[in-house]
Scaffold this motif. Sequence first.
Motif, PDB file in Angstrom:
ATOM      1  N   ASP A  67       8.639  -4.800 -15.635  1.00  0.00           N
ATOM      2  CA  ASP A  67       7.986  -5.560 -14.572  1.00  0.00           C
ATOM      3  C   ASP A  67       9.092  -6.163 -13.697  1.00  0.00           C
ATOM      4  N   TYR A  68       9.448  -5.452 -12.619  1.00  0.00           N
ATOM      5  CA  TYR A  68      10.596  -5.816 -11.782  1.00  0.00           C
ATOM      6  C   TYR A  68      10.085  -6.253 -10.413  1.00  0.00           C
ATOM      7  N   ARG A  69      10.308  -7.512 -10.079  1.00  0.00           N
ATOM      8  CA  ARG A  69       9.797  -8.051  -8.821  1.00  0.00           C
ATOM      9  C   ARG A  69      10.934  -8.531  -7.924  1.00  0.00           C
ATOM     10  N   GLY A  93       7.138 -10.262 -16.390  1.00  0.00           N
ATOM     11  CA  GLY A  93       7.134  -9.571 -17.672  1.00  0.00           C
ATOM     12  C   GLY A  93       5.733  -9.437 -18.225  1.00  0.00           C
ATOM     13  N   SER A  94       4.784 -10.187 -17.632  1.00  0.00           N
ATOM     14  CA  SER A  94       3.406 -10.152 -18.126  1.00  0.00           C
ATOM     15  C   SER A  94       2.703  -8.847 -17.780  1.00  0.00           C
ATOM     16  N   HIS A  95       3.237  -8.102 -16.816  1.00  0.00           N
ATOM     17  CA  HIS A  95       2.655  -6.806 -16.477  1.00  0.00           C
ATOM     18  C   HIS A  95       3.424  -5.670 -17.140  1.00  0.00           C
ATOM     19  N   SER A  96       4.125  -6.017 -18.192  1.00  0.00           N
ATOM     20  CA  SER A  96       4.786  -5.041 -19.055  1.00  0.00           C
ATOM     21  C   SER A  96       4.209  -5.203 -20.455  1.00  0.00           C
ATOM     22  N   VAL A  97       3.826  -4.111 -21.063  1.00  0.00           N
ATOM     23  CA  VAL A  97       3.284  -4.168 -22.420  1.00  0.00           C
ATOM     24  C   VAL A  97       4.303  -4.765 -23.375  1.00  0.00           C
ATOM     25  N   ARG A 100       8.920  -6.863 -20.758  1.00  0.00           N
ATOM     26  CA  ARG A 100      10.187  -6.653 -20.055  1.00  0.00           C
ATOM     27  C   ARG A 100      10.067  -7.120 -18.605  1.00  0.00           C
ATOM     28  N   GLY A 101      10.906  -8.077 -18.206  1.00  0.00           N
ATOM     29  CA  GLY A 101      10.822  -8.610 -16.859  1.00  0.00           C
ATOM     30  C   GLY A 101      12.167  -8.751 -16.179  1.00  0.00           C
ATOM     31  N   LEU A 102      12.197  -8.441 -14.873  1.00  0.00           N
ATOM     32  CA  LEU A 102      13.369  -8.644 -14.022  1.00  0.00           C
ATOM     33  C   LEU A 102      12.903  -9.261 -12.714  1.00  0.00           C
ATOM     34  N   LEU A 103      13.728 -10.138 -12.149  1.00  0.00           N
ATOM     35  CA  LEU A 103      13.428 -10.749 -10.855  1.00  0.00           C
ATOM     36  C   LEU A 103      14.679 -10.714  -9.990  1.00  0.00           C
TER      37      LEU A 103
END
Length: 421
Positions: A67-69, A93-97, A100-103
């Motif tokens: 989930d990279y925004r 990261g909430s839209h990754s099962v 995993r999150g990046l901003l």
Amino acid sequence: MTRPGRWLALAIGLSVATVAGVVAMRTASLPEGRTEIVRDDAALLDGAGYARVTEYHDALRDAYDIDYRVVTTTEAPDLNRFAARLFADQRIGSHSVSGRGLLLAINPATDKVRLEVGRSLEGVYTDAFTKYIENEQMVPFFRKERIADGILATTEMIVTRAQEAKAKGAFDDIGRAEPSTGAGAVTEANIGVQSDRDRGHLPDVQAQGASPEKTVAAYIEAMRQQNDRPDLDIYSEAAREMLANWVVTKAQMRNVVRDHEQCRGERARIEGDKAVVRYDAEPKVCNPYFLRLEGGKWRIDFAAMQKLIRFDQHNHWHMSVPNEFSFAFPELAPSVVKNDCRWCFTFRNEDMVVVSIDTGPAAAAMGLKEGDKIIEVAGKEHPGMRWLFNYLYTVAPGEIVNFRVLRDGATLTLSHPAPPK
């Protein structure tokens, strides 16, 4: 140098399964279960750039569950605190099962950029790696005020790292979104700040007359030496013209060398004044090189390569045939490729400019020409790559499809019935 083309040149001949899906646009409602990928409060991106970044980051989520925004702002004097707070507030990261999150946060007012890394990705995207891709991959494009290209060039490195992590089982999957612990890096964005780097000390690299393979070897060595001169003797005349306005980063040059070290079974095939140097089918990152005999020397034609070779989100190469270099690929049957090609034209994804058209199919029949810039299709302004793929492959046969293109400063409307699927 070959790698920028992997993200920036795509073709309508590719399988729709690779690119199907709806993309969140600046003025469009978001699909159910999706969230805003790009929030451009600082207005750094035009419509086409916004669409491209959204598309690729949507594809990154589909392919690697990241989930990279991206957020641009002028209201964050402390970008570190801003990114950490936004990461938590937006539950990135909430839209990754796997959580995993990046901003990526960019503030042109303070000329800073920060890549915030979620907890589950800290072992993959270390602070040192994050700092490296910001300075070596992103900033060179930002200096040219090519913000979208800088973001996508960095995404390319993020994808490569994700591929390696997936192969090695290195992902630490938490299974839920958690606030960032401060991992990541901030650096000077240098937006519009021209580099004082002098290329004058870089040596020329001579093309070879007897062997196309030796010219390719000379190119790989030039990349190893970080020689980004666009006028090297190893480049064809068309390639030099193209590369004159190209941004080639140190990270990209290192990637070229690293990928080439994996390649096996190098061989050349020559037909008249054209040659192809190619490799074994695996790994699929080993793209072929097209060369032309100019002035008695074999020179690499990156202009032809950008036009004819395309790469998917996994950096695997594809090529449509027939073309002037297909003599070196007897295993690629033209009849098979033609059956998969509904419209049969190729465009550069960074600016939606048409770079090639096959004779006969609908694109040629409607009057589309090389150099046309696509600005609207079926009422959709600034259509992105994924939207255009999805629409052109799903529109009902016989339905009239309208293109608006920019040609030689004039806006034209071209229409043609959709061909059979």
